[in-house]
Structures are given as C-alpha cells and as structure tokens.
Design an enzyme around this catalytic site. Structure first.
Site, PDB file in Angstrom:
ATOM      1  N   SER A   1       0.725  -1.587   0.677  1.00 24.17           N
ATOM      2  CA  SER A   1       0.123  -0.109   0.190  1.00 24.17           C
ATOM      3  C   SER A   1       0.954   1.223  -0.325  1.00 24.17           C
ATOM      4  O   SER A   1       2.068   1.335   0.327  1.00 24.17           O
ATOM      5  CB  SER A   1      -0.656  -0.012   0.661  1.00 24.17           C
TER       6      SER A   1
ATOM      7  N   ASP B   1       5.729  -7.208  13.112  1.00 23.21           N
ATOM      8  CA  ASP B   1       5.567  -8.666  13.789  1.00 23.21           C
ATOM      9  C   ASP B   1       4.844  -9.343  14.366  1.00 23.21           C
ATOM     10  O   ASP B   1       5.311  -9.242  15.547  1.00 23.21           O
ATOM     11  CB  ASP B   1       6.794  -8.603  13.754  1.00 23.21           C
TER      12      ASP B   1
ATOM     13  N   ASP C   1       4.820 -15.870  15.816  1.00 25.54           N
ATOM     14  CA  ASP C   1       6.120 -15.721  15.437  1.00 25.54           C
ATOM     15  C   ASP C   1       6.331 -17.622  15.252  1.00 25.54           C
ATOM     16  O   ASP C   1       5.334 -18.241  15.865  1.00 25.54           O
ATOM     17  CB  ASP C   1       7.144 -15.654  16.818  1.00 25.54           C
TER      18      ASP C   1
END
Length: 707
Positions: A192, A264, A267
């Site tokens: 984007s 993030d 994991d």
C-alpha cells in the site's frame, strides 16, 4: 423485521410509482395495531458505477442494507469466503479446499468466532445479526442471482461474519499460510501507499489524504466501495468483501487510510519433543491434542470423512512435526474481538481526540494509520498489537525462535502510548509505502533509537524513496497534483543507476549491449503504456542481486539516496546483454512498448497496462503475472484508490480498477478499467443531489416499529 422491499428504477428518466399502491400500503401498515408510530425506512441507492449509498433509519437498518448490497454485488464470492471461514469448504466443494479447511480449523477460527460473537456489545451483536439477515434476505428473494453451488452456505450468521474477519485479518494479513511453507517469514503480497498532507503544504490550504492499498485483484482481497449514512454516521470508503464496516473511510470532518506496516505480530517456535510431550523451562509438558473429523465432498457427491489431529503447545498450535522437533505458531490479537466496532467508531469520530479514543482500544492487530482532518491535523500511527519481547531485534524475531524457554514467550502487547506516532510534523507531510515509521517524513519525526529494536526494521526501499521525493519536492500540492503523483510510473531505480550502467556499457558492452544502452538513454524512465525501454530495463533489473548489486549499500544516514552505484559494472553489463537478447527474441525489438507486453484484463476488456512492481521504485504499483508467452496480465496492485481534500464541501475522487462487483453479468465487473488504464479517478458522489443525478436503482426497506 424488514418487510418486502420496494424497488424504484431510474435509468436517467423520471419514474412514477402508482400513488394508490403506496397509499394503500401505508394505510395497511399504519392501520395495524402492532404499530405505535409511522413506518420508518432504510434506502439503498445505486449510482452508475454500482456504488451503494445506504441511508439507514437506524444502525440496524444500515447494516441490513449493507449485507444486502454486498450480496447483490459479490454474492457468490461472499458465500464462498464464509464457507471457507467455517472450515467446511471441502465438505461443500471438494478436495481442493482441504488445505484451507485444515488451516482454518488448526488455527481455531470457527470456535474463536463463536466466542468473539458472545463478547460483542449487545448493540454490535445486533448489528452483525442484521448484516447477516440482509445477506440471507437477498438470497431468499433473488435465488436465481446466486450460484446453486454456494447456496449450501446459507443461512449465514453473525458468527460467520466474525469468522471471515478473523481469517482475513489474523490468518491472511498478520500471518499468511503461504509464508509457512519454508518455515521462514517472507514479504507479504499485500502492500500500500498512503499520504497525509497538512494545510501548510497544500495549495488550497486544506489538509488532504491519499488512500492507495495494493492487494490482489481476487478472492478475499477484493475491495467494496460504499457510503453508509445513519444517525451518527455519514462515512464513505471501502472495505473487504464480507466485512460489515468500512475499513478505509472519510466523513465530513476526517479520514484515514491503512498501509501494511512492517509489523511482526506472529512468531514460529521450535519445540524439542520427547515421548511425553515437549521441553519447556526444564520440564516436559504434554501437547494438547484434539481430533476432528474433516468432511470432504467426493466427485460423486458423497462425503468422505478425514481425521484431523490438532496439537497445541503453550506457544500455540503445532503446524509441523519432523523427527523430535515441531514448529508452533503464536499470533497476536486472538483475545481482541472488537475490531469491527473500533472501525465503526473511527468512522463516526468528528475530530482527532475522538478518533484517537477509538484507536486506543488497539483491537486492530496491524496496519499503519494515516490520518487527515478538516481542522488541518495529520497523523501517522504505527498501529498494531506489538508483543512485548524480552530480547532480540526485528531480524531475530523474523527467524525460528527457541520454544524450550519462557524467556521467548511473549504474553502481553505494548500499550498505545508505546507505539511510534507523529502528529502535525514540521515538514507538513507524511507518507508510508510499507517502509518502517522512521522514514514517514523528513526531517525525521520518529526516531528508531527511541523504540525497542524489535519494533520495526530499518530500511527505505526505492518505492518509499520515490514517495518521499514527490512530496518533498513540491511545496504546495493541489488535489489534481496529488492525483497525478499517485499515478506516477517513474522508476526511482532507473534514476539511481542508469548514470552508472550506461557508461559501463559504453566501456564493456558488445554490439547488442550498445544498442540496449541507446534505447535506455532515450527512454522516459517511466512504465507508461507507450514507454519504450521500460521492458528492457525491468528485464535487466529482474536479474540483479539487489543485496550485492550496489557499490554503496543502503545507509540509515542517507536513507533517500542509497543504495547507489554498481558494485560490479562488468557483471551488470553482462546481465544487460542477456536481458537484451531475451527481449529482442521475444518481441522483435529492444524498444517494445510497455503496454504491448503488460496488459489490463478484466472480463472481456483487454487494455494496455501501465505501472509496475514497487521494487523498481514505481509508486503506481501494478503487479503482472504471465498470461501467454511474452505477455503479462495485471493480478494485483492498485485496487481501491481515494484522494480527499477536506475543503468545504469536501472534494473527493476514487476508483476500483476491477469494478465494484463480481457477480456474473453485472455491468460493474469492469466498468472502471478504462479509467484505470487512463490513470484517472472518478468523482465521488456523496450528497443526495449528486446521487440522484447519477441514480440507477433505489431500494427501500420498510421496518416495523413496535413498542
């Protein structure tokens, strides 16, 4: 309850409804002793581009009409997506959906959706029920408009809506199942651009906002454009098909867009297995095990059950096992069920404090927020549920994490005040092109050193550099200029590297390379339909090893002018010779037009393309995939685009290049593609007067009002 609807069609002509019929209907309804006050109504108005404008007499009516509208435009797709979110798609449609069902069920999406449904506020649970009711009512009243194969999903419920949302947000955007094949995090296919421009840098003195998500042109990534007006809300924008609120929107006072941030939120942990479980803090813990039966429809129509064993550790579900090790997945936000209500309240906000009050709930698991308003404020928020981690930088958490210790197990997220944010920077502009928040503006307003090393990486790629260049070099940007910049196909990489490549060719290149250099010298350095040289340059760039190609790598102290220079000029020339030979053999010319090779095709339309991959430094991102030998078709990139100026009244333009519908025979499947090819936006119609001037259909839902 919503009664049978009244249709009013307006194809550019005045249309009369028999006054007697309407009068009789009102007499019958008002004469009913169950009614204590006059009938209220919700209207659904369709404009000439198939954009629904919803006027709800209350929130329930607005959600009902929005469900109806989405079915009208995307019914087959919506039901297929909801079937997948249930984890029952293989039972509905066969073997090819087994992997999807296993993913959905292993991630616990259906069960969590049921819990999320119960956790909604009573009002919002009712809104979800009304959205689902609108979907079901459309299917019941228009059975011939829906494919028989997807009707098995009906009726849908509020829980289905949440399951779909959960699958899209947490298990497609936050973590993409395709990324897990090699057990290594990879770049997402979603991207984007977003801009917010303050009055100090606006030619009109009004703040402006650019919304420009880049997503695939199919499946659950499709945008749906709409206007929703009800008591307390008058918002225009877009959402992903199947989602009951606007995800990118503006109202009379403010607006926002999202970009995929360098977030993030998941994991992967490596577990050490034993006969009785897995090691954790020196102890052996048992894996939690559940066995489900997965129905799979066979070619003869019968159902065959497959067992599905789901194992979980303290980190999360186990997604693979090999020998004495296993991989477990941990994802943020699984206990945060309020995403939809937060988006709804963001669209209802009237000023920055109210907007931030909604943001502070942190129900949205990821996505940058780029904001602008009528008061002249602009904001960049690195939004998301960011785990509080005890160690490591961003690169460390991109790898496989040891799962035998609680030291690596995060259990809480950073609060709102910990997230990188800037409001009203001195520069007067903010940009994000999927780069970290540190490069949102210059001079830098957010310092990476002020945040944990794992918060976000440090880089600025060529597309982000191009984005910042266009903003920084224009001191007073008009709405028309912002739209023109949005469509820029200039390759920042070419501006950076041709001054090294062409001299190297003149020194080391063979005859074909010299001819290639001649083409590149006269090329306009853009990827427009008629650009001659772009195909050759892109073919060369595709062969470069970007990690080792530059003599000067990217430097944090020079974020907008590095990398630069050719590390190995002779090798670069050899690559150009190879690329030139390939291009000449395929197209008969080194100077073939970009639009001859790269096509825009939706439905029956097949047009010359423009734009290209962001890694080339192109701001107008259009990603192409092979179509035939030597020909490529657009498959992702620019999707919903909106340019908004907070003037009085608001000026706004938008486009969805692939159209606002996918239903067979809909005229809106490709009616915006020519505008897209021409690098144009269309005006947004928001007022009753504008909508009525471009009205094609009106639908009225009557609602029984009772004490």
């Amino acid at each position: 309850m919503f009664n049978q609807s009244i249709f009013i069609f307006n194809k550019g002509k005045s249309v009369k409804i028999l006054p007697f019929v309407l009068s009789l209907l009102l007499v019958l309804l008002l004469g009913n002793p169950g009614f204590s006050y006059p009938v209220k109504s919700t209207e659904l108005l369709w404009d000439t581009y198939g954009i629904p404008h919803i006027y709800g007499q209350d929130n329930e009516g607005a959600f009902y009409a929005f469900g109806w509208a989405q079915m009208h435009s995307h019914g087959n797709l919506l039901l297929r997506l909801y079937g997948q979110a249930r984890g029952r798609a293989a039972g509905y449609w066969g073997e090819k959906y087994v992997a999807s069902d296993k993913w959905v069920l292993t991630m616990g999406i259906p069960g969590r959706a049921r819990a999320w449904y119960q956790a909604q506020s009573p009002d919002f649970r009712r809104y979800l029920d009304n959205f689902a009711a609108g979907i079901n009512a459309y299917a019941q009243e228009n059975p011939d408009a829906i494919d028989d194969g997807v009707k098995v999903v009906l009726p849908v419920t509020g829980e289905d809506v949440l399951a779909h949302l959960h699958r899209v947000l947490h298990f497609t955007f936050v973590v993409n199942p395709g990324m897990l094949a090699g057990m290594q995090k990879q770049e997402s296919q979603a991207g984007s651009n977003g801009w917010a421009i303050a009055p100090s840098r606006s030619a009109s003195g009004n703040a402006m906002l650019l919304a420009n998500p880049h997503l695939p042109w199919s499946d659950l990534f499709l945008w749906y454009e709409a206007q929703i007006t009800a008591p307390g809300i008058d918002a225009y924008g877009a959402t992903l098909v199947g989602v009951p609120v606007l995800a990118i929107a503006f109202n009379n006072n403010l607006g926002w867009t999202h970009t995929v941030n360098t977030h993030d939120g998941w994991d992967i942990y490596k577990l050490q297995l034993t006969d009785k479980g897995y090691l954790f803090d020196g102890k052996v813990l048992p894996l939690q095990t559940q066995t489900l039966s997965l129905p799979v429809k066979q070619t003869d129509g019968s159902i065959k059950e497959q067992p599905l064993v789901i194992k979980s550790s303290v980190q999360g579900p186990v997604i693979s096992e090999q020998g004495n090790t296993a991989i477990a997945l941990r994802v943020v936000g699984l206990d945060q069920p309020g995403v939809l209500e937060q988006w709804w309240d963001m669209a209802r906000a009237e000023n920055l404090p109210q907007f931030e009050q909604a943001l502070q709930r942190l129900q949205l698991p990821m996505f940058t927020v780029m904001y602008a308003d009528r008061a002249g404020h602009i904001m960049h928020l690195f939004n998301g549920q960011v785990p509080v981690r005890s160690q490591g930088d961003f690169a460390y958490w991109e790898g496989i994490i040891p799962g035998d210790t609680s030291k690596t197990l995060w259990t809480k997220n950073h609060p709102y005040q910990d997230l990188p944010k800037v409001i009203d920077p001195p520069s007067g502009w903010l940009q994000n092109a999927n780069d970290p928040p540190w490069t949102t503006t210059f001079p830098q307003a957010i310092k990476a050193d002020d945040y944990p090393a794992y918060m976000a990486p440090r880089f600025m790629d060529f597309r982000a550099q191009r984005s910042a260049r266009m903003l920084d070099e224009d001191q007073k940007i008009s709405l028309a200029e912002m739209i023109a910049y949005k469509h820029s196909t200039r390759m920042e990489l070419s501006d950076r590297i041709l001054d090294d490549l062409i001299p190297a060719v003149r020194k080391y290149g063979n005859k074909l390379a010299q001819q290639a250099a001649d083409v590149l010298e006269t090329w306009d350095r853009q990827a427009n339909a008629d650009s001659r040289g772009a195909v050759l340059f892109a073919a060369w760039a595709e062969k470069l090893d970007f990690d080792h190609a530059f003599s000067q790598p990217w430097k944090e102290t020079q974020p907008r002018t590095t990398p630069d220079g050719l590390a190995k000029p002779q090798e670069a020339v050899k690559l150009l010779e190879i690329a030139a030979k390939e291009v000449e053999q395929k197209y008969g010319s080194l100077a073939v037009n970009w639009g001859t090779v790269f096509r825009l095709q939706v439905g029956q339309q097949d047009l010359s393309g423009n734009g290209g991959d962001g890694y080339l430094g192109i701001f107008r991102v259009v990603n192409f995939a092979p179509k035939t030998e030597g020909s490529f078709q657009a498959v992702s990139g620019d999707s919903f685009v909106a340019a908004v100026e907070f003037s009085q009244p608001i000026k706004a333009m938008a486009i969805i290049g692939y159209g606002n519908a996918t239903q067979p025979n809909s005229p809106h499947r490709s009616d915006q593609l020519q505008l897209f090819a021409d690098k144009k936006l269309r005006p947004i119609w928001r007022t009753r007067q504008e909508i009525n001037a471009h009205l094609t259909e009106r639908k009225v839902f009557t609602i029984e009002g009772k004490k």
